[in-house]
Scaffold this motif. Structure first.
Motif, short mmCIF file in Angstrom:
data_model
loop_
_atom_site.label_atom_id
_atom_site.label_comp_id
_atom_site.label_asym_id
_atom_site.label_seq_id
_atom_site.Cartn_x
_atom_site.Cartn_y
_atom_site.Cartn_z
N PRO A 108 27.40 -17.80 -61.58
CA PRO A 108 27.92 -18.32 -60.31
C PRO A 108 28.34 -17.19 -59.40
O PRO A 108 28.35 -16.02 -59.80
CB PRO A 108 29.14 -19.14 -60.76
N ILE A 109 28.70 -17.52 -58.19
CA ILE A 109 29.14 -16.52 -57.22
C ILE A 109 30.61 -16.77 -56.86
O ILE A 109 31.06 -17.92 -56.76
CB ILE A 109 28.25 -16.56 -55.94
N GLU A 110 31.36 -15.69 -56.71
CA GLU A 110 32.76 -15.80 -56.30
C GLU A 110 32.84 -16.25 -54.85
O GLU A 110 32.00 -15.86 -54.02
CB GLU A 110 33.46 -14.45 -56.46
N VAL A 111 33.85 -17.05 -54.53
CA VAL A 111 34.03 -17.51 -53.15
C VAL A 111 34.22 -16.32 -52.22
O VAL A 111 33.74 -16.32 -51.08
CB VAL A 111 35.23 -18.47 -53.07
N SER A 112 34.89 -15.28 -52.70
CA SER A 112 35.15 -14.10 -51.86
C SER A 112 33.87 -13.35 -51.50
O SER A 112 33.87 -12.55 -50.58
CB SER A 112 36.11 -13.16 -52.59
N GLN A 113 32.77 -13.62 -52.24
CA GLN A 113 31.52 -12.93 -51.97
C GLN A 113 30.68 -13.64 -50.90
O GLN A 113 29.66 -13.11 -50.47
CB GLN A 113 30.70 -12.82 -53.26
N LEU A 114 31.09 -14.84 -50.50
CA LEU A 114 30.36 -15.56 -49.46
C LEU A 114 30.59 -14.87 -48.13
O LEU A 114 31.73 -14.59 -47.75
CB LEU A 114 30.83 -17.02 -49.39
N VAL A 115 29.51 -14.62 -47.40
CA VAL A 115 29.60 -13.86 -46.15
C VAL A 115 29.16 -14.74 -44.98
O VAL A 115 28.10 -15.38 -45.04
CB VAL A 115 28.72 -12.59 -46.20
N GLY A 116 29.98 -14.75 -43.92
CA GLY A 116 29.61 -15.48 -42.70
C GLY A 116 29.62 -16.98 -42.89
O GLY A 116 30.04 -17.50 -43.92
N PRO A 117 29.17 -17.72 -41.87
CA PRO A 117 29.08 -19.19 -41.98
C PRO A 117 28.19 -19.57 -43.16
O PRO A 117 27.06 -19.12 -43.27
CB PRO A 117 28.45 -19.62 -40.64
N THR A 118 28.73 -20.38 -44.07
CA THR A 118 28.03 -20.70 -45.31
C THR A 118 27.76 -22.19 -45.40
O THR A 118 28.65 -23.02 -45.16
CB THR A 118 28.87 -20.28 -46.53
N THR A 119 26.52 -22.52 -45.75
CA THR A 119 26.15 -23.91 -46.02
C THR A 119 26.09 -24.11 -47.52
O THR A 119 25.49 -23.32 -48.24
CB THR A 119 24.77 -24.25 -45.41
N LEU A 120 26.75 -25.16 -48.00
CA LEU A 120 26.77 -25.48 -49.43
C LEU A 120 26.09 -26.82 -49.66
O LEU A 120 26.21 -27.74 -48.85
CB LEU A 120 28.21 -25.51 -49.95
N HIS A 121 25.39 -26.92 -50.78
CA HIS A 121 24.63 -28.12 -51.12
C HIS A 121 25.15 -28.72 -52.42
O HIS A 121 25.80 -28.04 -53.22
CB HIS A 121 23.15 -27.78 -51.28
N PHE A 122 24.87 -30.01 -52.64
CA PHE A 122 25.23 -30.61 -53.91
C PHE A 122 24.33 -31.81 -54.18
O PHE A 122 23.72 -32.39 -53.29
CB PHE A 122 26.70 -31.05 -53.91
N LYS A 123 24.27 -32.15 -55.45
CA LYS A 123 23.56 -33.35 -55.90
C LYS A 123 24.53 -34.15 -56.74
O LYS A 123 24.89 -33.75 -57.84
CB LYS A 123 22.32 -32.97 -56.71
N GLY A 124 24.98 -35.29 -56.19
CA GLY A 124 25.99 -36.08 -56.87
C GLY A 124 25.49 -37.45 -57.27
O GLY A 124 24.35 -37.83 -56.99
N LEU A 125 26.37 -38.19 -57.91
CA LEU A 125 26.02 -39.54 -58.37
C LEU A 125 25.81 -40.48 -57.18
O LEU A 125 24.89 -41.28 -57.15
CB LEU A 125 27.13 -40.08 -59.27
N LYS B 131 33.99 -41.04 -53.89
CA LYS B 131 34.37 -41.28 -55.28
C LYS B 131 33.10 -41.50 -56.11
O LYS B 131 32.22 -42.25 -55.72
CB LYS B 131 35.27 -42.50 -55.38
N GLY B 132 33.02 -40.83 -57.25
CA GLY B 132 31.82 -40.88 -58.07
C GLY B 132 31.07 -39.57 -58.04
O GLY B 132 30.26 -39.29 -58.91
N ASP B 133 31.35 -38.75 -57.00
CA ASP B 133 30.71 -37.44 -56.91
C ASP B 133 31.55 -36.34 -57.55
O ASP B 133 31.15 -35.17 -57.56
CB ASP B 133 30.45 -37.07 -55.44
N SER B 134 32.73 -36.69 -58.09
CA SER B 134 33.56 -35.69 -58.76
C SER B 134 32.78 -35.06 -59.91
O SER B 134 32.17 -35.76 -60.72
CB SER B 134 34.84 -36.35 -59.30
N GLY B 135 32.85 -33.75 -59.98
CA GLY B 135 32.12 -33.02 -61.00
C GLY B 135 30.86 -32.37 -60.49
O GLY B 135 30.29 -31.49 -61.14
N SER B 136 30.39 -32.78 -59.31
CA SER B 136 29.17 -32.20 -58.74
C SER B 136 29.41 -30.72 -58.41
O SER B 136 30.49 -30.33 -57.97
CB SER B 136 28.78 -32.94 -57.45
N VAL B 137 28.38 -29.91 -58.62
CA VAL B 137 28.47 -28.48 -58.34
C VAL B 137 27.96 -28.19 -56.93
O VAL B 137 26.87 -28.66 -56.55
CB VAL B 137 27.67 -27.68 -59.37
N LEU B 138 28.75 -27.46 -56.17
CA LEU B 138 28.33 -26.97 -54.86
C LEU B 138 27.65 -25.62 -55.03
O LEU B 138 28.19 -24.74 -55.73
CB LEU B 138 29.53 -26.83 -53.92
#
Length: 515
Positions: free
Chosen positions: A409-426, A472-479
Protein backbone atom coordinates in the motif's frame (compact mmCIF):
# COMPACT_ATOMS: atom_id res chain seq x y z
CA UNK A 1 -15.07 31.76 -13.42
CA UNK A 2 -14.83 34.84 -15.62
CA UNK A 3 -17.53 33.51 -17.95
CA UNK A 4 -19.86 32.82 -15.01
CA UNK A 5 -19.29 36.32 -13.63
CA UNK A 6 -20.06 37.88 -17.02
CA UNK A 7 -23.16 35.69 -17.38
CA UNK A 8 -24.41 36.74 -13.91
CA UNK A 9 -23.95 40.43 -14.66
CA UNK A 10 -25.65 39.92 -18.03
CA UNK A 11 -28.59 38.19 -16.31
CA UNK A 12 -29.01 41.09 -13.87
CA UNK A 13 -28.98 43.68 -16.67
CA UNK A 14 -31.37 41.66 -18.84
CA UNK A 15 -33.75 41.01 -15.92
CA UNK A 16 -33.96 44.64 -14.78
CA UNK A 17 -34.44 46.04 -18.30
CA UNK A 18 -37.06 43.43 -19.12
CA UNK A 19 -39.09 44.26 -16.01
CA UNK A 20 -38.83 48.00 -16.55
CA UNK A 21 -40.24 47.59 -20.06
CA UNK A 22 -42.99 45.10 -19.19
CA UNK A 23 -44.59 45.96 -15.88
CA UNK A 24 -45.66 43.01 -13.80
CA UNK A 25 -48.61 42.33 -11.55
CA UNK A 26 -49.19 40.31 -8.46
CA UNK A 27 -52.35 38.77 -7.08
CA UNK A 28 -53.77 40.37 -3.93
CA UNK A 29 -56.69 39.61 -1.62
CA UNK A 30 -58.42 41.30 1.29
CA UNK A 31 -56.88 40.69 4.69
CA UNK A 32 -58.76 39.84 7.89
CA UNK A 33 -58.89 43.43 9.22
CA UNK A 34 -60.33 44.74 5.97
CA UNK A 35 -62.99 42.01 5.86
CA UNK A 36 -63.91 42.76 9.51
CA UNK A 37 -64.33 46.46 8.66
CA UNK A 38 -66.68 45.61 5.77
CA UNK A 39 -68.76 43.23 7.91
CA UNK A 40 -69.12 45.84 10.68
CA UNK A 41 -70.54 48.32 8.16
CA UNK A 42 -72.86 45.66 6.80
CA UNK A 43 -74.22 45.03 10.31
CA UNK A 44 -75.65 48.56 10.32
CA UNK A 45 -78.07 47.65 7.50
CA UNK A 46 -80.16 45.52 9.87
CA UNK A 47 -81.00 48.64 11.91
CA UNK A 48 -82.61 50.70 9.11
CA UNK A 49 -85.88 50.45 7.23
CA UNK A 50 -85.95 48.90 3.80
CA UNK A 51 -86.78 52.33 2.31
CA UNK A 52 -83.46 53.71 3.58
CA UNK A 53 -81.46 50.55 2.77
CA UNK A 54 -80.52 51.50 -0.81
CA UNK A 55 -79.11 54.92 0.07
CA UNK A 56 -77.21 53.49 3.07
CA UNK A 57 -75.64 50.77 0.92
CA UNK A 58 -74.47 53.43 -1.52
CA UNK A 59 -72.86 55.43 1.28
CA UNK A 60 -71.25 52.31 2.78
CA UNK A 61 -69.80 51.25 -0.59
CA UNK A 62 -68.25 54.70 -1.03
CA UNK A 63 -66.84 54.46 2.49
CA UNK A 64 -65.41 50.98 1.81
CA UNK A 65 -63.76 52.17 -1.43
CA UNK A 66 -62.18 55.10 0.42
CA UNK A 67 -60.98 52.80 3.21
CA UNK A 68 -59.42 50.28 0.82
CA UNK A 69 -57.75 53.10 -1.10
CA UNK A 70 -56.24 54.38 2.15
CA UNK A 71 -54.86 50.84 2.65
CA UNK A 72 -53.14 51.04 -0.77
CA UNK A 73 -55.46 48.35 -2.11
CA UNK A 74 -55.98 48.69 -5.84
CA UNK A 75 -59.52 47.31 -5.85
CA UNK A 76 -62.83 48.92 -6.78
CA UNK A 77 -65.22 47.35 -4.27
CA UNK A 78 -68.32 48.83 -5.92
CA UNK A 79 -67.47 47.06 -9.18
CA UNK A 80 -66.48 43.61 -7.95
CA UNK A 81 -68.48 43.07 -4.78
CA UNK A 82 -71.60 45.26 -4.86
CA UNK A 83 -73.96 42.41 -5.73
CA UNK A 84 -72.61 40.10 -3.03
CA UNK A 85 -72.60 42.89 -0.44
CA UNK A 86 -76.23 43.68 -1.23
CA UNK A 87 -77.72 40.19 -1.46
CA UNK A 88 -75.69 37.99 0.92
CA UNK A 89 -77.20 38.40 4.38
CA UNK A 90 -75.22 35.73 6.22
CA UNK A 91 -72.04 37.11 7.82
CA UNK A 92 -70.21 33.80 7.52
CA UNK A 93 -71.17 33.41 3.85
CA UNK A 94 -70.12 36.99 3.06
CA UNK A 95 -66.82 36.52 4.93
CA UNK A 96 -66.10 33.38 2.89
CA UNK A 97 -66.92 35.22 -0.33
CA UNK A 98 -64.73 38.23 0.50
CA UNK A 99 -61.87 35.90 1.46
CA UNK A 100 -61.92 34.50 -2.08
CA UNK A 101 -61.92 37.87 -3.81
CA UNK A 102 -58.65 38.49 -5.63
CA UNK A 103 -57.41 41.33 -7.78
CA UNK A 104 -54.20 42.34 -9.49
CA UNK A 105 -51.87 45.10 -8.40
CA UNK A 106 -48.89 46.59 -10.18
CA UNK A 107 -45.57 45.00 -9.24
CA UNK A 108 -41.98 45.03 -10.43
CA UNK A 109 -42.15 41.23 -10.56
CA UNK A 110 -44.36 39.00 -12.70
CA UNK A 111 -46.34 37.16 -10.06
CA UNK A 112 -49.64 36.52 -11.83
CA UNK A 113 -50.93 35.15 -15.13
CA UNK A 114 -48.69 33.19 -17.48
CA UNK A 115 -45.73 35.53 -16.96
CA UNK A 116 -45.28 33.99 -13.50
CA UNK A 117 -43.91 30.87 -15.15
CA UNK A 118 -41.35 32.98 -17.03
CA UNK A 119 -40.35 34.42 -13.65
CA UNK A 120 -39.75 30.84 -12.48
CA UNK A 121 -37.37 30.18 -15.37
CA UNK A 122 -35.43 33.42 -14.86
CA UNK A 123 -34.94 32.96 -11.10
CA UNK A 124 -33.95 29.33 -11.55
CA UNK A 125 -31.17 30.48 -13.89
CA UNK A 126 -30.17 33.07 -11.28
CA UNK A 127 -29.93 30.29 -8.68
CA UNK A 128 -27.68 28.20 -10.93
CA UNK A 129 -25.39 31.16 -11.65
CA UNK A 130 -25.06 32.05 -7.96
CA UNK A 131 -24.37 28.40 -7.11
CA UNK A 132 -21.60 28.22 -9.70
CA UNK A 133 -20.08 31.48 -8.46
CA UNK A 134 -20.13 30.39 -4.81
CA UNK A 135 -18.97 26.80 -5.16
CA UNK A 136 -16.52 27.61 -7.93
CA UNK A 137 -14.71 30.28 -5.93
CA UNK A 138 -14.71 28.00 -2.87
CA UNK A 139 -13.15 25.20 -4.94
CA UNK A 140 -10.47 27.56 -6.28
CA UNK A 141 -9.67 28.78 -2.77
CA UNK A 142 -9.38 25.19 -1.47
CA UNK A 143 -7.40 24.01 -4.50
CA UNK A 144 -10.11 21.51 -5.53
CA UNK A 145 -11.31 23.14 -8.75
CA UNK A 146 -11.75 20.49 -11.47
CA UNK A 147 -11.91 21.88 -15.05
CA UNK A 148 -13.48 18.60 -16.22
CA UNK A 149 -16.67 19.60 -14.36
CA UNK A 150 -17.23 22.64 -16.61
CA UNK A 151 -19.49 20.68 -18.96
CA UNK A 152 -21.61 19.63 -15.97
CA UNK A 153 -22.02 23.28 -14.99
CA UNK A 154 -23.10 24.27 -18.50
CA UNK A 155 -25.68 21.50 -18.52
CA UNK A 156 -27.18 22.87 -15.28
CA UNK A 157 -28.02 26.14 -17.03
CA UNK A 158 -30.09 24.18 -19.54
CA UNK A 159 -31.89 21.57 -17.47
CA UNK A 160 -32.35 23.36 -14.13
CA UNK A 161 -34.93 25.94 -15.35
CA UNK A 162 -37.02 23.19 -16.97
CA UNK A 163 -36.82 20.94 -13.91
CA UNK A 164 -37.73 23.88 -11.64
CA UNK A 165 -40.76 24.73 -13.77
CA UNK A 166 -41.95 21.11 -13.70
CA UNK A 167 -41.61 20.98 -9.89
CA UNK A 168 -43.54 24.26 -9.48
CA UNK A 169 -46.27 23.01 -11.78
CA UNK A 170 -46.40 19.75 -9.82
CA UNK A 171 -46.81 21.76 -6.63
CA UNK A 172 -49.74 23.61 -8.19
CA UNK A 173 -51.30 20.30 -9.16
CA UNK A 174 -51.06 19.09 -5.57
CA UNK A 175 -52.25 22.34 -3.97
CA UNK A 176 -54.93 23.40 -6.45
CA UNK A 177 -56.27 19.93 -7.28
CA UNK A 178 -55.05 20.10 -10.84
CA UNK A 179 -55.77 23.79 -11.46
CA UNK A 180 -52.49 25.24 -12.73
CA UNK A 181 -53.10 28.69 -11.37
CA UNK A 182 -50.11 30.89 -10.51
CA UNK A 183 -52.30 33.72 -9.28
CA UNK A 184 -52.32 32.31 -5.74
CA UNK A 185 -48.53 32.56 -5.62
CA UNK A 186 -46.56 35.48 -4.28
CA UNK A 187 -42.89 36.09 -3.59
CA UNK A 188 -42.49 32.46 -2.51
CA UNK A 189 -42.47 31.64 -6.21
CA UNK A 190 -39.23 33.59 -6.67
CA UNK A 191 -37.66 32.14 -3.51
CA UNK A 192 -38.49 28.52 -4.39
CA UNK A 193 -37.29 28.96 -7.98
CA UNK A 194 -33.97 30.43 -6.85
CA UNK A 195 -33.41 27.66 -4.28
CA UNK A 196 -34.22 24.92 -6.80
CA UNK A 197 -31.76 26.49 -9.22
CA UNK A 198 -29.06 26.91 -6.58
CA UNK A 199 -29.42 23.30 -5.47
CA UNK A 200 -30.07 21.84 -8.90
CA UNK A 201 -28.80 18.39 -7.88
CA UNK A 202 -31.38 18.28 -5.08
CA UNK A 203 -34.02 19.44 -7.55
CA UNK A 204 -33.32 16.37 -9.67
CA UNK A 205 -33.78 14.17 -6.59
CA UNK A 206 -37.08 15.93 -5.83
CA UNK A 207 -38.23 15.40 -9.42
CA UNK A 208 -37.43 11.71 -9.06
CA UNK A 209 -39.70 11.53 -6.01
CA UNK A 210 -42.48 13.30 -7.89
CA UNK A 211 -42.06 10.68 -10.60
CA UNK A 212 -42.89 7.98 -8.06
CA UNK A 213 -46.19 9.73 -7.31
CA UNK A 214 -47.34 9.84 -10.94
CA UNK A 215 -45.74 6.60 -12.16
CA UNK A 216 -45.92 3.90 -9.57
CA UNK A 217 -44.01 0.67 -9.95
CA UNK A 218 -45.49 -1.82 -12.41
CA UNK A 219 -44.68 -4.62 -9.97
CA UNK A 220 -47.92 -5.57 -8.17
CA UNK A 221 -47.76 -4.97 -4.41
CA UNK A 222 -47.34 -7.98 -2.17
CA UNK A 223 -50.44 -9.17 -0.37
CA UNK A 224 -48.68 -8.78 3.00
CA UNK A 225 -46.74 -5.92 4.54
CA UNK A 226 -43.50 -7.85 5.10
CA UNK A 227 -42.01 -11.23 4.21
CA UNK A 228 -42.75 -14.10 6.58
CA UNK A 229 -40.06 -15.35 8.95
CA UNK A 230 -39.42 -17.69 11.88
CA UNK A 231 -41.92 -20.52 12.36
CA UNK A 232 -44.03 -19.31 9.44
CA UNK A 233 -40.99 -19.55 7.17
CA UNK A 234 -40.38 -23.13 8.32
CA UNK A 235 -44.02 -23.98 7.61
CA UNK A 236 -43.73 -22.33 4.21
CA UNK A 237 -40.71 -24.47 3.45
CA UNK A 238 -42.54 -27.64 4.40
CA UNK A 239 -45.56 -26.70 2.29
CA UNK A 240 -43.34 -26.13 -0.76
CA UNK A 241 -40.60 -28.71 -0.14
CA UNK A 242 -42.22 -31.61 -1.98
CA UNK A 243 -42.82 -29.51 -5.07
CA UNK A 244 -39.32 -28.00 -5.04
CA UNK A 245 -37.45 -31.25 -4.44
CA UNK A 246 -39.49 -32.85 -7.19
CA UNK A 247 -37.99 -30.50 -9.75
CA UNK A 248 -35.12 -31.92 -11.79
CA UNK A 249 -32.78 -28.99 -11.22
CA UNK A 250 -33.01 -28.72 -7.41
CA UNK A 251 -30.32 -30.36 -5.29
CA UNK A 252 -31.44 -29.21 -1.81
CA UNK A 253 -33.69 -26.76 -0.01
CA UNK A 254 -32.89 -25.16 3.36
CA UNK A 255 -33.44 -22.06 5.53
CA UNK A 256 -30.67 -19.53 6.14
CA UNK A 257 -29.92 -15.81 6.38
CA UNK A 258 -29.56 -13.82 3.18
CA UNK A 259 -26.70 -11.46 4.02
CA UNK A 260 -27.02 -9.71 0.70
CA UNK A 261 -29.98 -7.85 2.18
CA UNK A 262 -29.53 -4.98 4.66
CA UNK A 263 -30.53 -5.98 7.27
CA UNK A 264 -30.12 -9.67 6.52
CA UNK A 265 -33.41 -11.60 6.41
CA UNK A 266 -34.21 -15.25 6.98
CA UNK A 267 -34.89 -16.86 3.60
CA UNK A 268 -35.44 -20.18 1.85
CA UNK A 269 -32.33 -21.22 -0.12
CA UNK A 270 -32.82 -23.35 -3.23
CA UNK A 271 -29.57 -25.00 -4.30
CA UNK A 272 -29.44 -25.96 -7.98
CA UNK A 273 -27.80 -28.97 -9.57
CA UNK A 274 -26.57 -26.91 -12.51
CA UNK A 275 -26.59 -23.30 -13.72
CA UNK A 276 -30.02 -23.51 -15.36
CA UNK A 277 -32.63 -21.90 -13.11
CA UNK A 278 -35.39 -21.65 -15.70
CA UNK A 279 -37.44 -24.37 -13.98
CA UNK A 280 -37.56 -22.57 -10.63
CA UNK A 281 -40.77 -20.66 -10.08
CA UNK A 282 -39.95 -17.78 -7.71
CA UNK A 283 -41.06 -15.99 -5.66
CA UNK A 284 -42.80 -18.68 -3.61
CA UNK A 285 -46.01 -17.99 -1.75
CA UNK A 286 -47.48 -19.26 1.52
CA UNK A 287 -51.15 -19.38 2.55
CA UNK A 288 -52.18 -18.70 6.14
CA UNK A 289 -55.36 -17.34 7.67
CA UNK A 290 -56.87 -16.73 4.26
CA UNK A 291 -53.97 -14.48 3.24
CA UNK A 292 -51.19 -15.06 0.73
CA UNK A 293 -47.67 -14.19 1.90
CA UNK A 294 -44.52 -13.83 -0.19
CA UNK A 295 -41.64 -16.11 0.76
CA UNK A 296 -38.10 -14.61 0.57
CA UNK A 297 -36.16 -16.95 -1.71
CA UNK A 298 -32.49 -17.20 -2.70
CA UNK A 299 -31.33 -19.22 -5.70
CA UNK A 300 -27.94 -20.87 -5.04
CA UNK A 301 -26.19 -21.95 -8.21
CA UNK A 302 -24.16 -25.13 -7.78
CA UNK A 303 -20.59 -24.11 -8.61
CA UNK A 304 -17.56 -26.33 -8.08
CA UNK A 305 -15.43 -25.12 -5.13
CA UNK A 306 -12.37 -24.67 -7.35
CA UNK A 307 -14.36 -22.28 -9.56
CA UNK A 308 -15.79 -20.21 -6.73
CA UNK A 309 -13.91 -17.03 -5.81
CA UNK A 310 -13.76 -14.43 -3.09
CA UNK A 311 -12.15 -11.07 -3.69
CA UNK A 312 -12.27 -7.30 -3.57
CA UNK A 313 -15.81 -5.92 -3.41
CA UNK A 314 -17.53 -9.22 -2.49
CA UNK A 315 -20.05 -9.29 0.40
CA UNK A 316 -18.85 -10.49 3.79
CA UNK A 317 -20.52 -10.77 7.21
CA UNK A 318 -20.37 -12.51 10.56
CA UNK A 319 -22.41 -15.73 10.35
CA UNK A 320 -24.20 -14.95 13.63
CA UNK A 321 -25.04 -11.39 12.65
CA UNK A 322 -28.39 -10.94 10.98
CA UNK A 323 -28.39 -7.14 10.81
CA UNK A 324 -25.19 -6.03 9.12
CA UNK A 325 -23.18 -6.91 6.04
CA UNK A 326 -20.12 -5.22 4.60
CA UNK A 327 -17.52 -5.56 1.89
CA UNK A 328 -14.35 -7.59 1.43
CA UNK A 329 -11.55 -5.04 1.15
CA UNK A 330 -9.20 -7.34 -0.75
CA UNK A 331 -7.27 -10.60 -0.42
CA UNK A 332 -3.93 -10.51 1.40
CA UNK A 333 -1.13 -13.05 1.90
CA UNK A 334 0.25 -13.51 5.41
CA UNK A 335 3.92 -14.29 6.22
CA UNK A 336 3.10 -18.04 6.21
CA UNK A 337 1.94 -17.73 2.61
CA UNK A 338 -1.78 -18.25 3.34
CA UNK A 339 -4.42 -16.18 1.57
CA UNK A 340 -6.81 -14.27 3.84
CA UNK A 341 -9.36 -11.50 3.41
CA UNK A 342 -9.47 -8.15 5.18
CA UNK A 343 -12.44 -5.96 6.04
CA UNK A 344 -13.61 -3.74 8.88
CA UNK A 345 -13.64 -5.47 12.26
CA UNK A 346 -17.14 -4.18 12.94
CA UNK A 347 -18.31 -6.01 9.80
CA UNK A 348 -16.66 -9.31 10.72
CA UNK A 349 -17.58 -9.08 14.40
CA UNK A 350 -21.12 -7.77 14.09
CA UNK A 351 -20.33 -4.36 15.58
CA UNK A 352 -18.46 -5.37 18.77
CA UNK A 353 -16.81 -2.39 20.42
CA UNK A 354 -15.62 -1.63 23.95
CA UNK A 355 -17.45 1.55 25.06
CA UNK A 356 -15.05 2.14 27.97
CA UNK A 357 -11.62 1.96 26.37
CA UNK A 358 -12.64 2.36 22.71
CA UNK A 359 -10.50 -0.71 22.11
CA UNK A 360 -12.28 -4.03 21.54
CA UNK A 361 -9.94 -6.99 21.08
CA UNK A 362 -12.27 -9.50 19.43
CA UNK A 363 -12.49 -12.96 20.99
CA UNK A 364 -14.14 -16.28 20.05
CA UNK A 365 -14.23 -15.61 16.31
CA UNK A 366 -17.17 -16.94 14.33
CA UNK A 367 -17.31 -18.16 10.75
CA UNK A 368 -17.78 -15.48 8.12
CA UNK A 369 -19.97 -15.76 5.07
CA UNK A 370 -20.13 -14.26 1.60
CA UNK A 371 -23.92 -14.09 1.80
CA UNK A 372 -24.57 -17.67 0.71
CA UNK A 373 -21.75 -19.96 1.80
CA UNK A 374 -19.17 -19.87 4.58
CA UNK A 375 -15.68 -18.59 3.76
CA UNK A 376 -13.63 -19.41 6.84
CA UNK A 377 -12.87 -18.21 10.36
CA UNK A 378 -12.36 -14.77 11.85
CA UNK A 379 -8.60 -14.89 12.52
CA UNK A 380 -8.15 -11.62 14.43
CA UNK A 381 -9.32 -8.03 14.49
CA UNK A 382 -9.40 -4.95 16.64
CA UNK A 383 -11.02 -1.55 16.85
CA UNK A 384 -9.28 1.49 18.26
CA UNK A 385 -9.13 5.24 17.90
CA UNK A 386 -7.07 4.70 14.75
CA UNK A 387 -8.21 1.41 13.18
CA UNK A 388 -11.23 -0.81 12.58
CA UNK A 389 -9.42 -3.74 11.03
CA UNK A 390 -10.21 -7.45 10.75
CA UNK A 391 -8.76 -10.53 9.05
CA UNK A 392 -10.58 -13.76 8.15
CA UNK A 393 -9.23 -17.05 6.86
CA UNK A 394 -10.23 -18.57 3.52
CA UNK A 395 -10.93 -22.30 3.70
CA UNK A 396 -10.69 -22.78 -0.06
CA UNK A 397 -7.34 -21.21 -0.89
CA UNK A 398 -7.95 -21.72 -4.60
CA UNK A 399 -10.91 -19.30 -4.38
CA UNK A 400 -8.69 -16.34 -3.41
CA UNK A 401 -9.05 -13.79 -6.19
CA UNK A 402 -6.27 -11.37 -7.14
CA UNK A 403 -7.18 -7.76 -6.47
CA UNK A 404 -5.12 -6.26 -9.28
CA UNK A 405 -3.62 -3.80 -6.79
CA UNK A 406 0.04 -3.35 -5.98
CA UNK A 407 1.40 -5.70 -3.30
CA UNK A 408 2.37 -2.80 -1.01
CA UNK A 409 0.00 0.00 0.00
CA UNK A 410 0.95 3.66 -0.14
CA UNK A 411 1.18 6.04 2.82
CA UNK A 412 -1.30 8.93 2.79
CA UNK A 413 1.63 11.33 3.24
CA UNK A 414 3.05 10.12 -0.09
CA UNK A 415 0.01 11.27 -2.07
CA UNK A 416 0.96 14.34 -4.11
CA UNK A 417 -1.41 17.02 -5.42
CA UNK A 418 -5.14 16.57 -6.09
CA UNK A 419 -5.77 12.84 -5.72
CA UNK A 420 -8.58 10.71 -7.10
CA UNK A 421 -9.36 7.53 -5.15
CA UNK A 422 -11.39 4.57 -6.40
CA UNK A 423 -13.21 1.72 -4.69
CA UNK A 424 -15.28 -1.36 -5.38
CA UNK A 425 -17.89 -1.94 -2.70
CA UNK A 426 -20.90 -4.09 -2.00
CA UNK A 427 -23.41 -1.31 -2.69
CA UNK A 428 -21.46 0.99 -4.98
CA UNK A 429 -18.28 1.38 -6.93
CA UNK A 430 -16.79 4.58 -8.19
CA UNK A 431 -14.34 7.38 -7.57
CA UNK A 432 -14.01 10.50 -5.48
CA UNK A 433 -11.55 13.26 -4.63
CA UNK A 434 -9.38 13.28 -1.52
CA UNK A 435 -10.79 16.27 0.35
CA UNK A 436 -8.81 16.21 3.62
CA UNK A 437 -6.51 14.05 5.76
CA UNK A 438 -6.02 13.54 9.51
CA UNK A 439 -9.72 14.03 10.21
CA UNK A 440 -11.77 13.03 13.26
CA UNK A 441 -15.30 11.65 13.14
CA UNK A 442 -17.75 9.71 15.29
CA UNK A 443 -18.38 6.23 13.87
CA UNK A 444 -21.51 4.19 14.61
CA UNK A 445 -20.64 0.80 16.19
CA UNK A 446 -23.22 -1.47 17.80
CA UNK A 447 -25.80 1.31 17.99
CA UNK A 448 -23.39 3.77 19.64
CA UNK A 449 -21.13 6.49 18.28
CA UNK A 450 -17.40 6.35 19.05
CA UNK A 451 -14.55 8.64 17.95
CA UNK A 452 -11.88 7.80 15.41
CA UNK A 453 -8.92 9.93 14.38
CA UNK A 454 -6.41 10.10 11.54
CA UNK A 455 -9.14 9.51 8.94
CA UNK A 456 -9.13 10.69 5.34
CA UNK A 457 -12.21 12.37 3.88
CA UNK A 458 -13.30 11.59 0.32
CA UNK A 459 -16.21 12.89 -1.77
CA UNK A 460 -17.49 13.29 -5.30
CA UNK A 461 -17.43 17.00 -6.16
CA UNK A 462 -20.23 18.13 -8.46
CA UNK A 463 -20.57 21.83 -9.16
CA UNK A 464 -18.96 22.65 -5.83
CA UNK A 465 -21.28 20.29 -3.90
CA UNK A 466 -19.88 17.29 -1.99
CA UNK A 467 -21.47 13.84 -2.22
CA UNK A 468 -20.39 10.70 -0.40
CA UNK A 469 -19.18 7.93 -2.70
CA UNK A 470 -20.26 5.13 -0.34
CA UNK A 471 -23.21 4.00 1.77
CA UNK A 472 -23.91 1.45 4.51
CA UNK A 473 -22.69 -1.91 3.25
CA UNK A 474 -19.53 -0.48 1.69
CA UNK A 475 -17.62 -0.62 5.00
CA UNK A 476 -14.41 -2.53 4.49
CA UNK A 477 -13.92 -1.44 0.87
CA UNK A 478 -10.36 -0.47 -0.03
CA UNK A 479 -9.68 2.94 -1.56
CA UNK A 480 -6.83 2.95 -4.09
CA UNK A 481 -5.19 5.59 -6.27
CA UNK A 482 -4.67 5.79 -10.03
CA UNK A 483 -1.45 3.79 -9.78
CA UNK A 484 -3.27 0.85 -8.19
CA UNK A 485 -1.84 1.34 -4.68
CA UNK A 486 -4.16 0.75 -1.72
CA UNK A 487 -4.54 3.84 0.47
CA UNK A 488 -7.29 3.35 3.05
CA UNK A 489 -10.29 1.28 4.14
CA UNK A 490 -13.80 2.78 4.21
CA UNK A 491 -15.24 2.80 7.73
CA UNK A 492 -18.15 5.26 7.62
CA UNK A 493 -19.99 7.86 5.54
CA UNK A 494 -22.63 10.55 5.67
CA UNK A 495 -24.50 12.24 2.83
CA UNK A 496 -21.51 14.44 1.94
CA UNK A 497 -18.32 12.53 2.79
CA UNK A 498 -16.83 9.05 2.98
CA UNK A 499 -14.38 8.42 5.84
CA UNK A 500 -11.57 5.86 5.72
CA UNK A 501 -8.54 4.94 7.82
CA UNK A 502 -5.05 4.53 6.28
CA UNK A 503 -4.07 0.85 5.98
CA UNK A 504 -0.35 1.07 5.07
CA UNK A 505 0.81 1.16 8.73
CA UNK A 506 -1.27 -1.81 9.81
CA UNK A 507 -0.44 -4.00 6.79
CA UNK A 508 3.26 -3.26 7.24
CA UNK A 509 3.07 -3.97 10.98
CA UNK A 510 1.71 -7.48 10.34
CA UNK A 511 3.81 -7.99 7.19
CA UNK A 512 0.71 -8.55 5.04
CA UNK A 513 1.01 -8.33 1.26
CA UNK A 514 -1.93 -7.52 -1.01
CA UNK A 515 -2.74 -10.42 -3.36
Amino acid sequence: MRDITIATIGWMFFYIVLHLIWKGTESKSLDTNQIDFILELKAGLSQVDSSDRSSLIKKQIELIDQYLKSCDQNINFSECCLSAYTHIDSNSALREYLGCVSYEEASFFWLSSGLAFLEVLLWSIAGVLCSLLFHGTEAIRNGNFDPSEVSVHKAKLLYSPIVTLVIVLSGNVAINNGDLNPDDSSYWLIVVSFILGFYSRRAIDLLDRIKDVFFRSSVPPASNQKPIEGDNLAMALESNREVLEGLENVNSVYIGYDYRQTPAIESIFIELINEDDSKIDVPLTYEKGGKTYSVPTVIVKNVKPSEASIGMGDPVANSNNSSYQGTTGCIIQNPAGDFQLISCAHVLSGGVYDPLTYVGELQNPDAVTDGVGDIGQFVFGFQSLDYDFGVASIDNQASAEKSGLNADPIEVSQLVGPTTLHFKGLKNQGSGSLIATNQEDEILFGGQYFPMRGLIKVAEVVGGDFFSISTKGDSGSVLYDDSGSAVAMIVSSNTQFTFAFPIAPILKHYNLKIH
